[in-house]
Scaffold this active site. Sequence first.
Site, PDB file in Angstrom:
ATOM      1  N   TYR A  59      -3.495 -13.099  19.897  1.00 45.34           N
ATOM      2  CA  TYR A  59      -3.641 -12.644  18.416  1.00 45.34           C
ATOM      3  C   TYR A  59      -4.985 -13.518  17.995  1.00 45.34           C
ATOM      4  CZ  TYR A  59      -1.902  -9.236  15.735  1.00 45.34           C
ATOM      5  OH  TYR A  59      -1.509  -8.001  14.987  1.00 45.34           O
ATOM      6  N   ASP A 205     -24.839   7.255  13.850  1.00 49.39           N
ATOM      7  CA  ASP A 205     -23.508   7.180  14.584  1.00 49.39           C
ATOM      8  C   ASP A 205     -24.004   7.882  15.808  1.00 49.39           C
ATOM      9  OD1 ASP A 205     -21.242   7.654  15.794  1.00 49.39           O
ATOM     10  OD2 ASP A 205     -20.191   8.742  14.041  1.00 49.39           O
ATOM     11  N   THR A 231     -18.889   4.665  19.372  1.00 50.28           N
ATOM     12  CA  THR A 231     -17.721   4.625  20.146  1.00 50.28           C
ATOM     13  C   THR A 231     -18.314   3.607  21.404  1.00 50.28           C
ATOM     14  OG1 THR A 231     -18.100   6.548  21.347  1.00 50.28           O
ATOM     15  CG2 THR A 231     -16.537   6.310  19.449  1.00 50.28           C
ATOM     16  N   LYS A 234     -17.812   6.726  25.640  1.00 48.94           N
ATOM     17  CA  LYS A 234     -18.315   7.954  25.998  1.00 48.94           C
ATOM     18  C   LYS A 234     -19.523   7.576  26.874  1.00 48.94           C
ATOM     19  CE  LYS A 234     -16.681   9.771  21.496  1.00 48.94           C
ATOM     20  NZ  LYS A 234     -16.774  10.304  20.234  1.00 48.94           N
TER      21      LYS A 234
HETATM   22  C1  LIG Z   1     -16.112  10.374  18.990  1.00 46.80           C
HETATM   23  C2  LIG Z   1     -16.942   9.943  18.043  1.00 46.80           C
HETATM   24  C3  LIG Z   1     -16.430   9.177  16.735  1.00 46.80           C
HETATM   25  C4  LIG Z   1     -14.957   8.862  16.616  1.00 46.80           C
HETATM   26  O1  LIG Z   1     -14.434   8.098  17.769  1.00 46.80           O
HETATM   27  P1  LIG Z   1     -12.880   7.836  18.082  1.00 46.80           P
HETATM   28  O2  LIG Z   1     -13.073   6.843  19.055  1.00 46.80           O
HETATM   29  O3  LIG Z   1     -12.367   9.103  18.566  1.00 46.80           O
HETATM   30  O4  LIG Z   1     -12.322   7.478  16.728  1.00 46.80           O
HETATM   31  C5  LIG Z   1     -17.149   9.227  15.617  1.00 46.80           C
HETATM   32  N1  LIG Z   1     -18.144   9.740  15.571  1.00 46.80           N
HETATM   33  C6  LIG Z   1     -18.859  10.256  16.524  1.00 46.80           C
HETATM   34  C7  LIG Z   1     -20.097  11.014  16.256  1.00 46.80           C
HETATM   35  C8  LIG Z   1     -18.002  10.872  17.831  1.00 46.80           C
HETATM   36  O5  LIG Z   1     -18.647  11.589  18.746  1.00 46.80           O
END
Ligand SMILES: *Cc1c(COP(=O)(O)O)cnc(C)c1O
Length: 422
Positions: A59, A205, A231, A234
């Site tokens: 933690y 994002d 994230t 990906k």
């Molecule tokens: C995948 C994604 C998210 C969210 O990610 P999670 O890990 O699934 O919560 C946010 N913004 C965009 C543009 C995404 O493609």
Amino acid sequence: MSRPESSGISVIRSVDPEIAELVAAEERRQGEVIRLIASENYVSSAVLAATGSVLTNKYSEGYAGKRYYQGQRLIDAVEQLCVDRARALFGAEHANVQPYSGSPANLAVYLAFCQPGDTIMGMALPAGGHLTHGWNVSITGKYFRAVQYGVRKDTGRVDLDDVRELARKERPKVLFAGGTAIPRTIDFAAYAEIAREVGAIFVADIAHISGLVAAGVHPTPVPVADVVSTTTHKTLRGPRGGMLMCRETHAKAIDRAVFPGLQGGPHNHTTAALAVALREAATDTFRTYAAQIVANARALAAALTERGFDLVSGGTDNHLILVDLTTKGVAGKPLAVALEDAGIVLNYNSVPFDPRKPFDPSGIRIGTPAVTSRGMTEAEMRQIAAWIDEVCQAPGDEDRRRRIAGEVRELCAAFPAPGLPV
Ligand SMILES: *Cc1c(COP(=O)(O)O)cnc(C)c1O
């Protein structure tokens, strides 16, 4: 057992045979099918190992050097390395590597800059945006007054003049760029200019494209964005997680929003795995992989176009392709189901201005990150397009699907996936 399996599975089996069998089967599945879900990938064995390490036992509420519990000397070193690597890779002034995933990362941005009821602006989900950019079923559409932009019907692309006009009229506190089904290069500088003009915080994002950005095959938003959200699992090919980067001026607000604003203890095993992934992402091998993702998407798009498929925006600049199946006389979901039966896994997806419902839309989304991680190149993309076409012409033909599934297994055997046993 004649099939190879990861060593960890036998450890699970000794305690929990049910879960072990499911994990083993999923491991086989990931090896035997062509995975075209644009948000998925194969992490390396090193990333997997860090994810499964004893760091999960610790933690560590707080940040390196400012923790609320003792015993943090080594965890601090891990998190600091991770932060340093993120900053170096993306050229960011500040990085927070604690968000549990992309959605919590975005929530932290709202918490840092908005009050409930404030106006926020992002791309509409059906146009390719993300739930957390203000879509109505998301907390971000419920707790804020969300205004949404889309794409032009004739081009399938965002019209930045429309975005500017809407931003001038609505004066959002936060402006999001990015999404989940955008096949084209995003002009971050133009969004930044609009945000500056209306006094909005500009959030880029880059969840889908952060691997491409890190490798320099998509323009970076880092110099022009107030905050960059991503994230880590990906195209970046790390563990499941999220990350925020920002200018030093916003560092305090972002850090406070993540902890203690939104989260408790960071997932240290994930932080370690992210550090490993960021180290991998700084290599020439990774840059070659990222460039090949785009080359593969272009090749697949060209092959699909030749076969009469209608691609939203006419093609792709990045890792993903959005196909409007209207002219093919089949809907997205039945095709996706038939393709899975043939060993090709992708997702049905709304297309812009889709007359059909989100659970039964007109399109499919195709991404090349995972097949690229297996080492597939343009020739394999042409083969994949041919299989998709064959299934699309006769989604009900079971013999055809079975034959293709066999051919897919054979192709996959020649391209072992990272992280899977060979
Ligand atoms: C995948 C994604 C998210 C969210 O990610 P999670 O890990 O699934 O919560 C946010 N913004 C965009 C543009 C995404 O493609």
